[in-house]
Design a protein around this motif. Structure first.
Motif, short mmCIF file in Angstrom:
data_model
loop_
_atom_site.label_atom_id
_atom_site.label_comp_id
_atom_site.label_asym_id
_atom_site.label_seq_id
_atom_site.Cartn_x
_atom_site.Cartn_y
_atom_site.Cartn_z
N GLN A 108 149.92 -4.03 91.74
CA GLN A 108 148.49 -3.76 91.83
C GLN A 108 148.16 -2.69 90.80
O GLN A 108 148.98 -1.79 90.56
N SER A 109 146.98 -2.78 90.21
CA SER A 109 146.62 -1.79 89.19
C SER A 109 145.12 -1.62 89.12
O SER A 109 144.35 -2.48 89.55
N THR A 110 144.71 -0.48 88.58
CA THR A 110 143.30 -0.17 88.36
C THR A 110 143.12 0.37 86.95
O THR A 110 143.90 1.21 86.50
N ILE A 111 142.10 -0.14 86.27
CA ILE A 111 141.71 0.39 84.96
C ILE A 111 140.22 0.71 84.99
O ILE A 111 139.41 -0.15 85.36
N VAL A 112 139.89 1.93 84.60
CA VAL A 112 138.49 2.35 84.47
C VAL A 112 138.34 2.99 83.09
O VAL A 112 139.17 3.81 82.69
N ILE A 113 137.28 2.60 82.37
CA ILE A 113 137.04 3.20 81.05
C ILE A 113 135.67 3.87 81.02
O ILE A 113 134.80 3.58 81.86
N THR A 114 135.50 4.76 80.05
CA THR A 114 134.20 5.40 79.84
C THR A 114 133.64 5.10 78.46
O THR A 114 132.49 5.40 78.17
N ALA A 115 134.47 4.49 77.58
CA ALA A 115 134.01 4.04 76.26
C ALA A 115 134.91 2.88 75.84
O ALA A 115 136.14 2.97 75.97
N LYS A 116 134.32 1.79 75.36
CA LYS A 116 135.13 0.62 75.07
C LYS A 116 135.66 0.57 73.64
O LYS A 116 136.51 -0.26 73.32
N GLY A 117 135.16 1.42 72.76
CA GLY A 117 135.67 1.44 71.40
C GLY A 117 135.34 0.16 70.65
O GLY A 117 134.32 -0.48 70.89
N THR A 118 136.22 -0.22 69.73
CA THR A 118 136.04 -1.42 68.92
C THR A 118 137.30 -2.25 68.98
O THR A 118 138.39 -1.77 69.30
N GLY A 119 137.18 -3.52 68.65
CA GLY A 119 138.35 -4.40 68.65
C GLY A 119 137.93 -5.84 68.52
O GLY A 119 136.79 -6.20 68.79
N SER A 120 138.88 -6.68 68.11
CA SER A 120 138.61 -8.11 67.96
C SER A 120 139.73 -8.91 68.58
O SER A 120 140.86 -8.43 68.72
N GLY A 121 139.41 -10.14 68.94
CA GLY A 121 140.40 -10.99 69.58
C GLY A 121 140.30 -10.92 71.09
O GLY A 121 139.48 -10.19 71.66
N ASN A 122 141.15 -11.68 71.76
CA ASN A 122 141.15 -11.72 73.22
C ASN A 122 141.56 -10.38 73.82
O ASN A 122 142.48 -9.72 73.33
N LEU A 123 140.89 -10.01 74.90
CA LEU A 123 141.27 -8.81 75.65
C LEU A 123 142.61 -9.05 76.34
O LEU A 123 142.84 -10.11 76.91
N THR A 124 143.50 -8.06 76.28
CA THR A 124 144.82 -8.18 76.90
C THR A 124 145.10 -7.01 77.84
O THR A 124 144.44 -5.97 77.79
N PHE A 125 146.08 -7.22 78.69
CA PHE A 125 146.53 -6.23 79.68
C PHE A 125 148.04 -6.11 79.52
O PHE A 125 148.76 -7.11 79.55
N SER A 126 148.54 -4.90 79.33
CA SER A 126 149.97 -4.72 79.10
C SER A 126 150.52 -3.57 79.96
O SER A 126 149.76 -2.83 80.57
N GLY A 127 151.85 -3.45 79.96
CA GLY A 127 152.49 -2.36 80.68
C GLY A 127 153.21 -2.76 81.94
O GLY A 127 153.70 -1.90 82.68
#
Length: 207
Positions: A108-127
């Motif tokens: 189980q995991s939780t991710i919270v952001i306050t700024a998404k920045g920049t990027g291209s391509g599919n969003l991924t999850f790692s770790g």
């Protein structure tokens, strides 16, 4: 009780006539004949050994192992990325926990952001703490829940999938339209905001 040696075995009995054996030690096997209480940790001496359940009945499927050879629990740090690149936004929370029983990993995991920045391509999850086994299930799928700040469009469902082959610990975000029949869709930086908050969980076989 009494003790005696029978051929190549050492036996502890609860009787004088060897009719109520409690412990039998041979050159290859130690057998306990009653329920046993351990008031401490039971530690395996070498990797690959465990608890053998081969004496129990089997299910209708084809079993490949009846040895429970591992247990582990701990934490990991999940991270986002884009098409192989890193995430350059700002995290508020990166938290993950897992439990490994045999080769089965629950997380189980939780991710919270306050700024998404920049990027291209599919969003991924790692770790993930262990790499994913992709046989016999080639594309393992995982659940996203309690999502705030992400929209896949057309009320499409969001999920994650192992796209990177055997041993990968990185998942890729996708959308799918169950109600309207939309095919697989990519989740990119355009699909979420800087208030993204989500839980990701799943179970998989480790390599």
């Amino acid at each position: 009780g009494s003790e005696m040696c029978i051929r190549d075995r050492f036996v502890i009995n609860n009787s004088n006539d060897n009719s109520n054996r409690k412990l039998v030690i041979s050159s290859t096997l130690t057998t306990l004949m009653q329920n046993t209480q351990v008031n401490g940790n039971l530690k395996l001496g070498s990797s690959g050994n465990g608890i053998d359940f081969s004496a129990t009945s089997d299910g209708a499927g084809t079993d490949t192992s009846e040895l429970l050879d591992d247990y582990e629990e701990g934490t990991f740090t999940p991270a986002l990325g884009f098409g192989g690149g890193s995430f350059n936004g700002t995290y508020h929370t990166q938290a993950g926990m897992y439990e490994k029983i045999g080769n089965l990993v629950h997380f189980q995991s939780t991710i919270v952001i306050t700024a998404k920045g920049t990027g291209s391509g599919n969003l991924t999850f790692s770790g993930l703490p262990y790499g994913i086994k992709n046989s016999p299930v080639t594309y393992s799928m995982f659940e996203v829940s309690c999502v705030v700040g992400m929209d896949a469009g057309n009320s499409n469902e969001i999920f994650l999938q192992n796209q990177n082959g055997n041993g990968s610990s990185t998942l890729t975000f996708y959308s799918f339209g169950i109600a309207d029949g939309d095919n697989y869709g990519a989740i990119t930086i355009n699909n979420f905001t800087s208030s993204l908050n989500m839980n990701i969980r799943g179970t998989y076989r480790s390599v």
